[in-house]
Design a protein around this motif. Structure first.
Motif, PDB file in Angstrom:
ATOM      1  N   GLN A   1       0.910  -1.129  -0.227  1.00  0.00           N
ATOM      2  CA  GLN A   1      -0.006  -0.161  -0.129  1.00  0.00           C
ATOM      3  C   GLN A   1       0.914   1.103   0.011  1.00  0.00           C
ATOM      4  OE1 GLN A   1      -2.956  -0.026   2.767  1.00  0.00           O
ATOM      5  NE2 GLN A   1      -3.606  -2.032   2.584  1.00  0.00           N
ATOM      6  N   TRP A   2       1.853   1.383   0.678  1.00  0.00           N
ATOM      7  CA  TRP A   2       2.742   2.381   0.865  1.00  0.00           C
ATOM      8  C   TRP A   2       3.575   2.548  -0.218  1.00  0.00           C
ATOM      9  CZ3 TRP A   2       7.889   4.009   1.165  1.00  0.00           C
ATOM     10  CH2 TRP A   2       8.324   5.062   1.792  1.00  0.00           C
ATOM     11  N   GLY A   3       4.003   1.527  -1.017  1.00  0.00           N
ATOM     12  CA  GLY A   3       4.533   1.714  -1.969  1.00  0.00           C
ATOM     13  C   GLY A   3       3.911   2.090  -3.247  1.00  0.00           C
ATOM     14  N   PHE A   4       2.506   1.665  -3.489  1.00  0.00           N
ATOM     15  CA  PHE A   4       1.510   2.133  -4.449  1.00  0.00           C
ATOM     16  C   PHE A   4       1.274   3.548  -4.272  1.00  0.00           C
ATOM     17  CE2 PHE A   4      -2.140   2.377  -6.925  1.00  0.00           C
ATOM     18  CZ  PHE A   4      -1.652   1.480  -8.046  1.00  0.00           C
ATOM     19  N   ARG A   5       1.255   4.053  -2.906  1.00  0.00           N
ATOM     20  CA  ARG A   5       0.909   5.532  -2.612  1.00  0.00           C
ATOM     21  C   ARG A   5       2.323   6.180  -3.249  1.00  0.00           C
ATOM     22  NH1 ARG A   5      -0.654   5.110   3.032  1.00  0.00           N
ATOM     23  NH2 ARG A   5      -1.935   3.435   2.949  1.00  0.00           N
ATOM     24  N   LEU A   6       3.427   5.636  -2.863  1.00  0.00           N
ATOM     25  CA  LEU A   6       4.756   6.364  -3.317  1.00  0.00           C
ATOM     26  C   LEU A   6       4.678   6.769  -4.937  1.00  0.00           C
ATOM     27  CD1 LEU A   6       7.326   7.565  -2.397  1.00  0.00           C
ATOM     28  CD2 LEU A   6       8.289   5.304  -2.671  1.00  0.00           C
ATOM     29  N   PHE A   7       4.322   5.607  -5.611  1.00  0.00           N
ATOM     30  CA  PHE A   7       4.165   5.363  -6.853  1.00  0.00           C
ATOM     31  C   PHE A   7       3.371   6.640  -7.492  1.00  0.00           C
ATOM     32  CE2 PHE A   7       1.481   3.834 -10.652  1.00  0.00           C
ATOM     33  CZ  PHE A   7       2.782   3.692 -11.714  1.00  0.00           C
ATOM     34  N   LEU A   8       2.050   6.729  -6.841  1.00  0.00           N
ATOM     35  CA  LEU A   8       1.273   7.737  -7.335  1.00  0.00           C
ATOM     36  C   LEU A   8       1.769   8.976  -7.099  1.00  0.00           C
ATOM     37  CD1 LEU A   8      -2.329   6.084  -6.266  1.00  0.00           C
ATOM     38  CD2 LEU A   8      -1.106   6.025  -8.566  1.00  0.00           C
ATOM     39  N   MET A   9       2.313   9.130  -5.929  1.00  0.00           N
ATOM     40  CA  MET A   9       3.069  10.560  -5.838  1.00  0.00           C
ATOM     41  C   MET A   9       3.947  10.795  -6.672  1.00  0.00           C
ATOM     42  SD  MET A   9       3.462  10.565  -1.604  1.00  0.00           S
ATOM     43  CE  MET A   9       5.113  11.404  -1.794  1.00  0.00           C
ATOM     44  N   VAL A  10       4.915   9.828  -7.229  1.00  0.00           N
ATOM     45  CA  VAL A  10       5.643  10.088  -8.328  1.00  0.00           C
ATOM     46  C   VAL A  10       5.035  10.407  -9.517  1.00  0.00           C
ATOM     47  CG1 VAL A  10       7.354   8.878  -9.512  1.00  0.00           C
ATOM     48  CG2 VAL A  10       7.390   8.820  -7.194  1.00  0.00           C
ATOM     49  N   GLN A  11       3.952   9.930  -9.708  1.00  0.00           N
ATOM     50  CA  GLN A  11       3.341   9.928 -11.075  1.00  0.00           C
ATOM     51  C   GLN A  11       2.573  11.557 -11.154  1.00  0.00           C
ATOM     52  OE1 GLN A  11       3.278   8.093 -13.760  1.00  0.00           O
ATOM     53  NE2 GLN A  11       4.833   7.334 -12.606  1.00  0.00           N
ATOM     54  N   VAL A  12       2.615  12.118 -10.114  1.00  0.00           N
ATOM     55  CA  VAL A  12       2.462  13.603 -10.002  1.00  0.00           C
ATOM     56  C   VAL A  12       3.398  14.333 -10.919  1.00  0.00           C
ATOM     57  CG1 VAL A  12       1.768  15.731  -8.775  1.00  0.00           C
ATOM     58  CG2 VAL A  12       0.750  13.426  -7.881  1.00  0.00           C
ATOM     59  N   ILE A  13       4.557  14.126 -10.679  1.00  0.00           N
ATOM     60  CA  ILE A  13       5.868  14.763 -11.169  1.00  0.00           C
ATOM     61  C   ILE A  13       5.402  15.067 -12.860  1.00  0.00           C
ATOM     62  CG2 ILE A  13       8.136  15.092 -11.629  1.00  0.00           C
ATOM     63  CD1 ILE A  13       8.387  13.462  -8.782  1.00  0.00           C
ATOM     64  N   PRO A  14       5.202  14.189 -13.650  1.00  0.00           N
ATOM     65  CA  PRO A  14       5.089  14.489 -15.097  1.00  0.00           C
ATOM     66  C   PRO A  14       3.876  15.591 -15.071  1.00  0.00           C
ATOM     67  CG  PRO A  14       5.044  11.992 -14.716  1.00  0.00           C
ATOM     68  CD  PRO A  14       5.043  12.632 -13.632  1.00  0.00           C
ATOM     69  N   PHE A  15       2.781  15.339 -14.242  1.00  0.00           N
ATOM     70  CA  PHE A  15       1.898  16.657 -14.796  1.00  0.00           C
ATOM     71  C   PHE A  15       2.376  17.951 -14.040  1.00  0.00           C
ATOM     72  CE2 PHE A  15      -0.529  12.701 -14.737  1.00  0.00           C
ATOM     73  CZ  PHE A  15      -1.380  12.853 -15.935  1.00  0.00           C
ATOM     74  N   VAL A  16       3.158  18.044 -13.189  1.00  0.00           N
ATOM     75  CA  VAL A  16       3.961  19.466 -12.741  1.00  0.00           C
ATOM     76  C   VAL A  16       4.611  19.825 -13.741  1.00  0.00           C
ATOM     77  CG1 VAL A  16       5.526  20.342 -11.300  1.00  0.00           C
ATOM     78  CG2 VAL A  16       3.870  18.369 -10.181  1.00  0.00           C
ATOM     79  N   VAL A  17       5.483  18.933 -14.771  1.00  0.00           N
ATOM     80  CA  VAL A  17       6.247  19.277 -15.565  1.00  0.00           C
ATOM     81  C   VAL A  17       5.106  19.861 -16.636  1.00  0.00           C
ATOM     82  CG1 VAL A  17       7.673  18.436 -17.651  1.00  0.00           C
ATOM     83  CG2 VAL A  17       7.950  17.585 -15.353  1.00  0.00           C
TER      84      VAL A  17
END
Lengths: 271, 183, 620
Positions: B17-33
């Motif tokens: 669960q923690w890892g998947f949340r981390l993955f989703l947080m990381v996926q925010v970065i492309p949108f920030v770009v």
């Protein structure tokens, strides 16, 4: 005892290195510089070298010293006799010194030099004796002198040539586009205007106009030293390696003679 | 030994669960770009030809689909496999509808590609749509799988991950909508 | 719980070798998607292969490749709830297929990285052949040379420097060092490994679509003007960075959740700290560059005007270096960690100032996102130079902590100058050169002179080869007995280390001088006055290349044929030495219970694990 030997040798090699640096290397550590900006660069370089020699030699000498003094004689695992995990004095000195040295470097040379550099770029300082429009295209440097109505100056071989008078303040106006094509947004790429002997470099970016200011402090030319050249320093395609132009730095009277000759040539070619 | 295995399993599921949340947080970065590039190039300009109500309808559909997905997750938490499958299928259906609206809107060509707003509009919303398609694929896989893998109150991690992903992409789609249609 | 696929031993199933099947599926998928794209393109008369169709075909090919090497059975079928017919092999074949055992994946990563290192190093050798003369004589056209520069840089950066210590040693060692039986997302790491060959091959073959000239940074607008080969650069890098993102995710979660009892944050081994910080950097910055490259790809394919004269050129540069500088620390942070991992063991002396060393790693990680624009001093407003030169100079303070811990540990120790011990000292020596010249580069006036010259090239090769590659080789020797159960030859190890040390320093210290004398980057030709120094560099570089190959040969030989190593040849205290070599499938029969830190030496040091007697590997 180790500490004393280490410290004494460190001081000796540092002194020797500093002496060598100041007597042999310091005058030409950047090899060939002949501009006001170049002198700033050279002084900064030498100052940093002077300050870094003790730091550099401390670590290098330490590595050598420990390889000699502290190596184990056999590959068997034998616990070191001295076991310690902290030394407040050493840690404190190290951290304080590294912060102090870095702050120093930021104040001098960085901040001090930048202030000088920026001062030469202030609007009030912009009474330039000569303005040279520099146009970077793939793959050529084109120099024009708007004050003298020269659109593209070339030497006898037909190469683009930059000629400036010594001791005069020169403004370079840098643009990247291709004047021989109708405007095409894909046609301009990044170039970088670099004269090794001047110690300046500025990227020339399509869609922007940039400026460089220089005072050359003696006469020289590409023939006397190959660092007196305009060199594109940013990769700009297959022609990049050959995107360079020779420079001549001449006296004021030679410069005026050269301008007259160029004007005659351009008139003759109907430009 | 048994106790240790149970502890291990619990820790493992927490890690997932923690890892998947981390993955989703990381996926925010492309949108920030993407959002940064839009701001750099175009500020907050919105083309007058953009159809805010059509976009609003898509965003609403996405929110409904998210709601279905979340409620399907709460169904399986109560051991109700049938309701879970049912709501998951609804989430997929509404998601497909959302994609259909996007395709319709793009086919109208109301925004020219060759403008600064247009190129950012199509790249950002295109990336968002790519995430949606990936999410639909995963939701379908979960819907197919839910029958075979016997999801229940204790075994629903895959469905949970898929739902989280769906919520994530849905929220980015809605944020992108607000950013590109209104701000 | 994620269930591992188990081999069915009841009946034999004939399967195609996975890598062969991967190639086949990749080819089929490429042709299929390429044809579909070609068929639905509206304009008639276009060629069968276009940039768009190749891009879409490539995506299919990579997916086909991943499925073909085993992700189909390992990941896709289980996702749909189907039990596959065949499972993972248990013999040597598992190294050539999708695997979930972190040790197998680690070795696969190390092999991929090693091959990529030799390949890209070979390309560097062709560059040095060309630069041995001031005129063009080896390459026919300068764009061939520039393509070589780009392919060399991109492969080295994204499949060696970023990968070898994280994907390779990180995957293998981190679970062992924290006493875990497995990594958390074991399938993801297995998948990530197979993206490396895909990405490296894509980059290596990029020139078949046309020579591209931007170098590894892919600056716009040159990129959109270049030949089509550059799309394989964007795509290859996308595959490689995706691999690192996946691995980092797995390692972070593994470190957070799978630590054995007693492996507290205060006791976490140095190398694990290094991997943790670098993984966080990967997770933040790699998605950033991926999206940037996707934008550049779209900019070219559609085409858009994002990053040319009509858009904003500088935006692309900023986005690139926002990633580009953290990348430098992605490369060296695990190397810093390795210094302080290996030195205490070789010295048999407690690690000095451990907490400062860890703080150093963390602060380097945090500051690395604040210094990017020092790559752009030639591009910025004056007011921006102050903060970026400030942060750039400040980052040397936490970097110095790694040196401080190393020096404090070495002082009054009994340091064993074994091959790994020697290589670590060499790595510190080399990195110091990179660091000190970095101080010059942080000063804008000096930077404006030496930026984009061979001075910079020498500077970053000192940090990457000198710092990271030397540490990598040291770690390979250090952990060779662990990974293979065998020992290398001490004479050849030292001899070759001294060889590469001398060759490396000759080549790259001369390169500083060439840069100061006015030689710029990205040129296959140069003014004749630079020839003598360049000849020296070329000869030394060739010697260095040969030295690296010999190291590789020696390590492979030792792995296969070396003498049997004792269980704990260095008397290391970290947990990986408490299991047999090579470790069994689930690493430890009994989970170790840690009761003290790993870096305490001396006769009165406390025991590190409570259940040592249960853990001792049974002699067979």
């Amino acid at each position: 005892m180790d500490l004393v030997v280490f410290g004494i040798v460190w001081i000796i090699i540092t002194a020797v290195a500093e002496w060598l640096m100041h007597h042999y290397v310091g005058h030409n550590s950047m090899y060939f510089l002949l501009s006001n900006q170049g002198n700033i660069t050279l002084h900064a370089f030498n100052f940093l070298t002077t300050m870094l020699i003790p730091v550099f030699l401390f670590v290098i000498w330490f590595l050598v010293f420990s390889a000699i003094r502290f190596h184990a004689n056999s590959p068997e695992a034998k616990q070191s006799r001295h076991q310690f995990t902290k030394n407040g004095l050493f840690t404190g000195v190290w951290i304080t010194a590294s912060i102090a040295v870095n702050l120093l470097f930021w104040l001098h040379p960085t901040a001090a030099d930048l202030e000088q550099m920026f001062a030469s770029q202030l609007p009030s300082a912009q009474r330039n004796d000569l303005v040279v429009d520099v146009t970077a295209r793939q793959w050529e440097w084109i120099f024009s002198y708007p004050q003298y109505h020269l659109t593209q100056t070339v030497n006898a071989a037909g190469q683009d040539e930059l000629v400036i008078p010594a001791h005069k303040k020169v403004q370079f106006v840098l643009r990247s586009y291709d004047p021989f094509h109708t405007y095409d947004v894909e046609a301009g790429v990044i170039h970088s205007f670099w004269v090794p002997a001047f110690g300046i470099k500025e990227d020339v970016i399509p869609g922007e106009t940039r400026y460089e200011y220089i005072v050359a402090n003696r006469t020289a030319s590409y023939q006397t030293n190959p660092e007196v050249r305009v060199q594109c320093a940013e990769v700009c395609g297959p022609g990049h390696p050959w995107m360079e132009a020779p420079i001549r730095i001449v006296t004021a009277s030679q410069f005026h003679a050269w301008v007259a000759k160029q004007q005659k040539m351009e008139a003759a070619s109907g430009a | 030994m048994q106790e240790e295995a149970a502890l291990d399993a619990e820790r493992h599921s927490a890690a997932l669960q923690w890892g998947f949340r981390l993955f989703l947080m990381v996926q925010v970065i492309p949108f920030v770009v993407l959002f940064t590039v839009r701001y750099e190039l175009d500020g907050y300009y919105v083309a007058p030809t953009v159809n805010q109500w059509l976009g609003g309808a898509s965003a609403l559909l996405m929110l409904i689909s998210i709601w279905y997905a979340v409620s399907s997750l709460s169904a399986i938490r109560q051991d109700d496999l049938i309701a879970m499958q049912h709501r998951m299928k609804s989430a997929i259906g509404v998601g497909l509808l959302y994609m259909a609206l996007i395709i319709y809107e793009w086919s109208q060509r109301s925004i020219p590609v060759g403008t600064r707003y247009g190129e950012n509009f199509y790249t950002t919303l295109g990336v968002s749509a790519f995430y949606t398609v990936a999410g639909l694929f995963v939701l379908v896989a979960i819907a197919v799988r839910s029958g075979r893998a016997h999801f229940n109150r204790h075994n629903y991690w895959d469905a949970q991950a898929a739902t989280w992903y769906w919520v994530f992409q849905g929220l980015t789609a809605v944020v992108a909508y607000i950013y590109f249609y209104w701000i | 719980m994620a269930q591992n696929v188990v081999a069915t031993n009841t009946h034999k199933v004939r399967v195609m070798p996975p890598m062969l099947r991967g190639f086949l599926w990749a080819g089929i998928a490429f042709l299929l998607l390429n044809s579909i794209t070609a068929a639905i393109r509206p304009d008639v008369g276009h060629p069968f292969f276009t940039e768009v169709s190749i891009t879409i075909g490539w995506v299919g090919a990579v997916i086909g490749w991943l499925l073909g090497v085993g992700a189909y059975e390992g990941m896709v079928l289980p996702l749909f709830g189907v039990t596959p017919r065949v499972g993972e092999a248990t013999d040597w074949r598992r190294y050539f297929a999708f695997a979930t055992d972190h040790k197998v994946v680690g070795i696969q990563y190390l092999t991929s990285s090693g091959c990529a290192f030799i390949l890209a190093g070979g390309i560097a050798m062709t560059m040095r052949i060309e630069l041995a003369s001031s005129t063009m004589y080896f390459f026919h056209y300068s764009d061939q040379y520039l393509s070589a520069v780009g392919v060399h840089g991109a492969i080295m950066m994204f499949s060696v420097a970023t990968v070898a210590l994280v994907g390779g040693l990180g995957n293998y060692m981190v679970p062992l060092m924290i006493g875990a039986k497995t990594s958390v997302f074991s399938k993801l790491s297995g998948l990530g490994q197979w993206l490396i060959p895909a990405g490296v091959l894509t980059l290596a073959f990029s020139p078949i679509l046309g020579y591209w000239t931007t170098g590894w940074r892919g600056y716009e607008p040159l990129g959109s003007q270049d030949a089509s080969g550059i799309i394989f650069y964007y795509l290859g890098v996308a595959a490689l960075t995706m691999s690192s993102v996946i691995v980092s995710l797995n390692l972070v979660v593994t470190i957070v959740f799978n630590r054995a009892p007693g492996v507290t944050w205060a006791r976490l081994p140095m190398f694990v700290w290094g991997i943790l910080t670098v993984s966080i950097l990967n997770l933040i910055w790699l998605p950033e560059i991926q999206m940037t490259f996707i934008l550049q790809l779209l900019d070219r394919l559609v085409p858009l005007n994002l990053f040319n004269a009509a858009g904003s050129v500088l935006t692309q540069l900023e986005l690139f270096w926002l990633f580009g500088h953290p990348e430098v620390y992605i490369v060296v942070v695990p190397a810093f960690a390795l210094w302080n991992e290996i030195i205490p063991v070789m010295a048999q002396k407690s690690l000095f100032a451990r907490s400062w060393a860890v703080i150093g790693l963390i602060f380097v990680m945090m500051l690395s996102g604040l210094v990017w624009a020092h790559h752009m001093f030639t591009n910025m407003r004056n007011s921006e130079m102050f903060p970026f030169s400030f942060f750039t100079e400040m980052i040397s303070i936490p970097t110095g902590f790694a040196f401080m811990a190393a020096i404090g540990t070495l002082w009054k120790s009994r340091y064993r100058l074994t091959t790994p011990g020697l290589l670590i000292l060499m790595s510190i020596f080399n990195f110091l050169h990179g660091g000190v010249t970095g101080v010059f580069l942080a000063d804008p006036p000096v930077n404006l002179q030496v930026h984009d010259t061979m001075f910079v090239v020498a500077h970053f090769h000192y940090t990457i080869i000198g710092g990271m590659v030397f540490s990598w080789i040291a770690a390979m020797y250090y952990w060779l007995p662990k990974m293979s159960g065998r020992m290398y030859n001490e004479f050849w190890g030292k001899f070759l280390s001294i060889w590469i040390f001398i060759a490396f320093n000759t080549a790259f210290s001369t390169m500083f001088l060439v840069g100061l004398e006015g030689m710029n980057r990205w040129v296959p030709t140069y003014p004749p006055y630079l020839h003598p120094l360049n000849l020296i560099i070329s000869i030394a570089a060739w010697t260095l290349g040969v030295g690296f190959v010999l190291h590789a040969v020696h390590i492979v030989w030792a792995w296969k044929k070396g003498p049997r190593a004792p269980e704990n040849p260095w008397n290391g205290h970290t947990l990986e030495w408490l299991t047999s070599s090579p470790p069994p499938q689930h690493n430890f029969d009994v989970t170790p219970e840690v009761i003290d830190g790993f870096y305490n030496y001396g006769d009165d040091a406390d025991p590190i694990v409570a259940n040592l007697s249960e853990l001792k590997p049974k002699q067979t």
